[in-house]
Motif scaffolding. Structure first.
Motif, PDB file in Angstrom:
ATOM      1  N   GLY A  63       9.412 108.546  -2.700  1.00  0.00           N
ATOM      2  CA  GLY A  63       8.348 109.500  -2.405  1.00  0.00           C
ATOM      3  C   GLY A  63       8.024 110.469  -3.516  1.00  0.00           C
ATOM      4  O   GLY A  63       7.502 111.557  -3.264  1.00  0.00           O
ATOM      5  N   ILE A  64       8.327 110.102  -4.751  1.00  0.00           N
ATOM      6  CA  ILE A  64       8.044 110.967  -5.905  1.00  0.00           C
ATOM      7  C   ILE A  64       7.076 110.249  -6.831  1.00  0.00           C
ATOM      8  O   ILE A  64       7.366 109.142  -7.293  1.00  0.00           O
ATOM      9  CB  ILE A  64       9.332 111.326  -6.671  1.00  0.00           C
ATOM     10  N   ASP A  65       5.939 110.854  -7.097  1.00  0.00           N
ATOM     11  CA  ASP A  65       4.929 110.269  -7.974  1.00  0.00           C
ATOM     12  C   ASP A  65       4.699 111.213  -9.156  1.00  0.00           C
ATOM     13  O   ASP A  65       4.129 112.289  -9.008  1.00  0.00           O
ATOM     14  CB  ASP A  65       3.616 110.058  -7.217  1.00  0.00           C
TER      15      ASP A  65
ATOM     16  N   SER B 181       8.003 101.957 -11.283  1.00  0.00           N
ATOM     17  CA  SER B 181       8.367 101.397  -9.985  1.00  0.00           C
ATOM     18  C   SER B 181       9.089 102.416  -9.112  1.00  0.00           C
ATOM     19  O   SER B 181       8.926 102.431  -7.886  1.00  0.00           O
ATOM     20  CB  SER B 181       9.256 100.161 -10.171  1.00  0.00           C
ATOM     21  N   LEU B 182       9.885 103.275  -9.753  1.00  0.00           N
ATOM     22  CA  LEU B 182      10.676 104.232  -8.992  1.00  0.00           C
ATOM     23  C   LEU B 182       9.931 105.535  -8.730  1.00  0.00           C
ATOM     24  O   LEU B 182      10.072 106.136  -7.665  1.00  0.00           O
ATOM     25  CB  LEU B 182      11.986 104.518  -9.723  1.00  0.00           C
ATOM     26  N   TYR B 183       9.125 105.969  -9.705  1.00  0.00           N
ATOM     27  CA  TYR B 183       8.459 107.271  -9.592  1.00  0.00           C
ATOM     28  C   TYR B 183       6.941 107.148  -9.718  1.00  0.00           C
ATOM     29  O   TYR B 183       6.281 108.058 -10.212  1.00  0.00           O
ATOM     30  CB  TYR B 183       8.980 108.221 -10.673  1.00  0.00           C
ATOM     31  N   GLY B 184       6.387 106.031  -9.275  1.00  0.00           N
ATOM     32  CA  GLY B 184       4.954 105.803  -9.328  1.00  0.00           C
ATOM     33  C   GLY B 184       4.278 106.019  -7.990  1.00  0.00           C
ATOM     34  O   GLY B 184       4.870 106.553  -7.044  1.00  0.00           O
ATOM     35  N   PRO B 185       3.029 105.578  -7.872  1.00  0.00           N
ATOM     36  CA  PRO B 185       2.286 105.760  -6.612  1.00  0.00           C
ATOM     37  C   PRO B 185       2.961 105.117  -5.409  1.00  0.00           C
ATOM     38  O   PRO B 185       2.807 105.598  -4.280  1.00  0.00           O
ATOM     39  CB  PRO B 185       0.937 105.106  -6.921  1.00  0.00           C
TER      40      PRO B 185
END
Length: 282
Positions: free
Chosen positions: A141-143, A132-136
């Motif tokens: 803004g970090i994936d 949820s935090l580092y996904g698409p």
């Protein structure tokens, strides 16, 4: 002529300390038997079953599974990422434990509680949180989904508390008078840490690092959602085992599991020997 007194001959008597090392009280004997049975049922028998399943196909099948290019890539990625996470945890975990024990600041109690969240949080939930935090659809803004950075972050998250919680009690029990005495004799803070504090902390650091490494190489839940499980790129050993089981290849899954077990044992023994050497040399 004086009479010489000679002690009567008889069977040699053993001291209570010697006999205590050889004999157990009835209560202790029962406790030992229960512990051995419990340990065997929970640990030894399952391990023997896994080793037996790995050997069922013969040495050729075992070696062929581990030397398969895709399987080897998954094993290498797992061990490398787990080792990197272990090094980071050994340093950062010690720093965090030091801050919690030696410093006073606003929010200290909250931080002390938050550190245990990875212990209490189901790993699949941890994966969902990271997704949820580092996904698409990351709000920052970090994936990092389907990347090695994502695997590294997930392993850091689930292994964070190990070093902190093993080092923290040792720091609490350290006698500050010894440090003050060293300082009064002219020792610098770096020398005091290296010669007095570090030898006491190394066994705890290595114990926590060993636990963290063993957890990292076997991690599954937090990696299901964030790793992507792409062969040769982000496929880790635990997900490779799942693929073997889904493909009805029990021997292949057991072979990978046995290798991970051996890697964990060698690492734990190696770190233990290292900690003993450092603590002995001071």
């Amino acid at each position: 002529m004086t009479d010489t007194l000679v002690a009567p001959a008889g069977p040699a008597r053993t001291t209570s300390r010697s006999s205590g090392l050889l004999r157990l009280t009835p209560t202790s004997g029962v406790g030992l038997e229960v512990a051995l049975v419990w340990f065997s049922v929970l640990v030894l028998l399952p391990l023997a079953a896994v080793v037996g399943a790995a050997a069922a196909g013969g040495w050729g099948a075992f070696w062929g599974t581990l030397t398969d290019a895709q399987t080897f890539a998954a094993l290498r990625l797992t061990v490398v990422e787990a080792a990197a996470v272990t090094v980071v945890n050994a340093v950062i975990g010690t720093v965090v434990a030091w801050v919690l024990v030696r410093d006073q600041f606003v929010g200290k109690r909250v931080l002390d509680v938050v550190i245990d969240i990875p212990f209490a949080l189901p790993t699949i939930v941890a994966g969902l949180v990271l997704l949820s935090l580092y996904g698409p659809e990351s709000p920052v803004g970090i994936d990092i989904v389907n990347t090695r950075q994502g695997i590294f972050l997930a392993l850091l998250f689930v292994t964070l508390p190990f070093v902190v919680r093993t080092v923290q009690p040792v720091l609490i029990e350290l006698d500050a008078d010894v440090e003050e005495a060293a300082a009064s004799l002219g020792a610098s803070r770096a020398t005091t840490f290296r010669r007095i504090i570090l030898p006491s902390l190394v066994p705890a650091i290595t114990a926590g690092s060993s636990l963290g490494f063993a957890r990292a190489i076997s991690e599954f839940g937090s990696l299901v959602l964030i790793s992507g499980n792409t062969p040769y790129r982000t496929e880790v050993a635990s997900l490779k085992i799942l693929k073997f089981i889904e493909g009805d290849n029990q021997a292949g899954a057991a072979a990978v599991a046995v290798l991970l077990l051996l890697v964990a044992i060698v690492t734990i023994v190696g770190l233990d020997l290292f900690s003993r050497r450092v603590a002995r040399r001071g």
